[in-house]
Design an enzyme around this catalytic site. Structure first.
Site, PDB file in Angstrom:
ATOM      1  N   GLY A   1     -17.235 -11.312  30.431  1.00 43.56           N
ATOM      2  CA  GLY A   1     -18.536 -11.086  29.818  1.00 43.56           C
ATOM      3  C   GLY A   1     -18.660 -11.731  28.464  1.00 43.56           C
ATOM      4  O   GLY A   1     -17.900 -12.641  28.122  1.00 43.56           O
TER       5      GLY A   1
ATOM      6  N   ASP B   1      -2.082  -2.653  24.584  1.00 46.74           N
ATOM      7  CA  ASP B   1      -2.284  -4.093  24.398  1.00 46.74           C
ATOM      8  C   ASP B   1      -2.419  -4.422  22.918  1.00 46.74           C
ATOM      9  O   ASP B   1      -3.254  -5.229  22.516  1.00 46.74           O
ATOM     10  CB  ASP B   1      -3.515  -4.571  25.171  1.00 46.74           C
ATOM     11  CG  ASP B   1      -3.537  -6.096  25.336  1.00 46.74           C
ATOM     12  OD1 ASP B   1      -2.447  -6.712  25.312  1.00 46.74           O
ATOM     13  OD2 ASP B   1      -4.629  -6.669  25.486  1.00 46.74           O
TER      14      ASP B   1
ATOM     15  N   GLU C   1     -17.293 -15.209  24.132  1.00 46.64           N
ATOM     16  CA  GLU C   1     -17.420 -14.994  25.563  1.00 46.64           C
ATOM     17  C   GLU C   1     -16.096 -15.223  26.257  1.00 46.64           C
ATOM     18  O   GLU C   1     -15.210 -15.887  25.738  1.00 46.64           O
ATOM     19  CB  GLU C   1     -18.492 -15.908  26.164  1.00 46.64           C
ATOM     20  CG  GLU C   1     -18.279 -17.393  25.939  1.00 46.64           C
ATOM     21  CD  GLU C   1     -19.454 -18.217  26.455  1.00 46.64           C
ATOM     22  OE1 GLU C   1     -20.053 -17.812  27.465  1.00 46.64           O
ATOM     23  OE2 GLU C   1     -19.768 -19.246  25.841  1.00 46.64           O
ATOM     24  N   GLY C   2     -15.964 -14.626  27.440  1.00 50.15           N
ATOM     25  CA  GLY C   2     -14.744 -14.743  28.220  1.00 50.15           C
ATOM     26  C   GLY C   2     -15.070 -14.626  29.693  1.00 50.15           C
ATOM     27  O   GLY C   2     -16.242 -14.653  30.091  1.00 50.15           O
ATOM     28  N   GLY C   3     -14.034 -14.472  30.503  1.00 48.98           N
ATOM     29  CA  GLY C   3     -14.234 -14.430  31.929  1.00 48.98           C
ATOM     30  C   GLY C   3     -14.986 -13.214  32.424  1.00 48.98           C
ATOM     31  O   GLY C   3     -15.631 -13.256  33.479  1.00 48.98           O
TER      32      GLY C   3
END
Length: 265
Positions: free
Chosen positions: A38, A149, A34-36
């Site tokens: 989703g 990226d 998980e991350g900022g």
């Protein structure tokens, strides 16, 4: 968005999605990361009985047009850039909660970043990995898709066809996609996702043109790949600074240290 899924799922958190079914066909088994923006879940298709990785934006993030557009761009890039060394996008849609989701093939392996934790790789192993990444980039560039990226975190090493270092390139969320070069009838309308003056990418692997928000092309990804190869051979990134601005300044003006001066044989 969370990092790319790895083999061992994280401990089940108090998430209501665990055990639920997304879009009437993806049964959520566990949380992978998980991350900022989703989460990434391990899901099983209820009819095909096959596991996939499902990325889901937070409902609030799904109301942000730019974040949704980037998510759609990742889906478009991963779906159209079909190549053995690119992670395949299976599905894209919107859940009942209003959150957008992207379904990708589930990969059991580890990120190149994890492999580098043990120090430099052998020349033979590094070249084997970089050739596969280059092949994946060649295909994406043919379609007008620039990753923007590329970094060790976005390169997955899995065991496939007897090769323990079979490469899968992941996370096209920052990709620049020229929809005019996609197969006829498949491309949606083009959309500019990056405002003029906005810098996109990870500074340690950004080409000089990225650092100053100038136009990018396939050479931008090849620059990043060169830095990744340098890191695989030496164990260090030549331009990593104490902060983002220092790193960007190095990218723009510092000559690349010779490998023999960083990792003498």
């Amino acid at each position: 968005m969370a990092e790319s899924p790895v083999a061992a799922p994280a401990k089940a958190p108090p998430k209501s999605l665990i055990g639920s079914t997304i879009a009437d066909r993806y049964k959520v088994e566990s949380l992978l990361g998980e991350g900022g923006m989703g989460e990434v879940y391990l899901v099983q298709h209820t009819h095909m009985r096959k596991r996939f990785a499902l990325k889901m934006l937070h409902p609030e993030t799904s109301h942000n047009p730019e974040m949704v557009a980037r998510f759609e761009r990742e889906a478009m890039a991963a779906a159209h850039a079909t190549h053995p060394n690119i992670a395949v996008a299976i599905d894209f849609g919107r859940a009942d909660s209003g959150a957008f989701f992207l379904v990708l093939e589930y990969l059991e392996g580890r990120r190149l970043r994890d492999a580098l934790a043990g120090g430099p790789l052998s020349v033979a192993r590094a070249l084997h990995i970089v050739r596969q990444v280059a092949s994946a980039l060649e295909r994406s560039h043919e379609l007008g898709i620039i990753h923007r990226d590329l970094k060790p975190e976005n390169i997955m090493l899995i065991s496939q066809q007897g090769d323990p270092d079979f490469v899968k390139v992941l996370d096209f969320g920052l990709a620049k996609v020229n929809t005019e070069q996609l197969p006829a009838g498949l491309a949606g309308p083009g959309q500019a996702l990056t405002k003029t003056g906005t810098v996109c990418g990870t500074p340690k692997y950004m080409a000089p043109e990225q650092c100053v928000s100038a136009p990018v092309d396939g050479r931008t990804d090849l620059y990043a790949l060169g830095l990744i190869l340098y890191e695989m051979l030496t164990g260090v990134n030549p331009f990593a600074g104490k902060d983002i601005l220092t790193t960007i300044r190095h990218q723009l003006s510092t000559p690349t240290p010779p490998i023999k001066s960083v990792a003498p044989a």
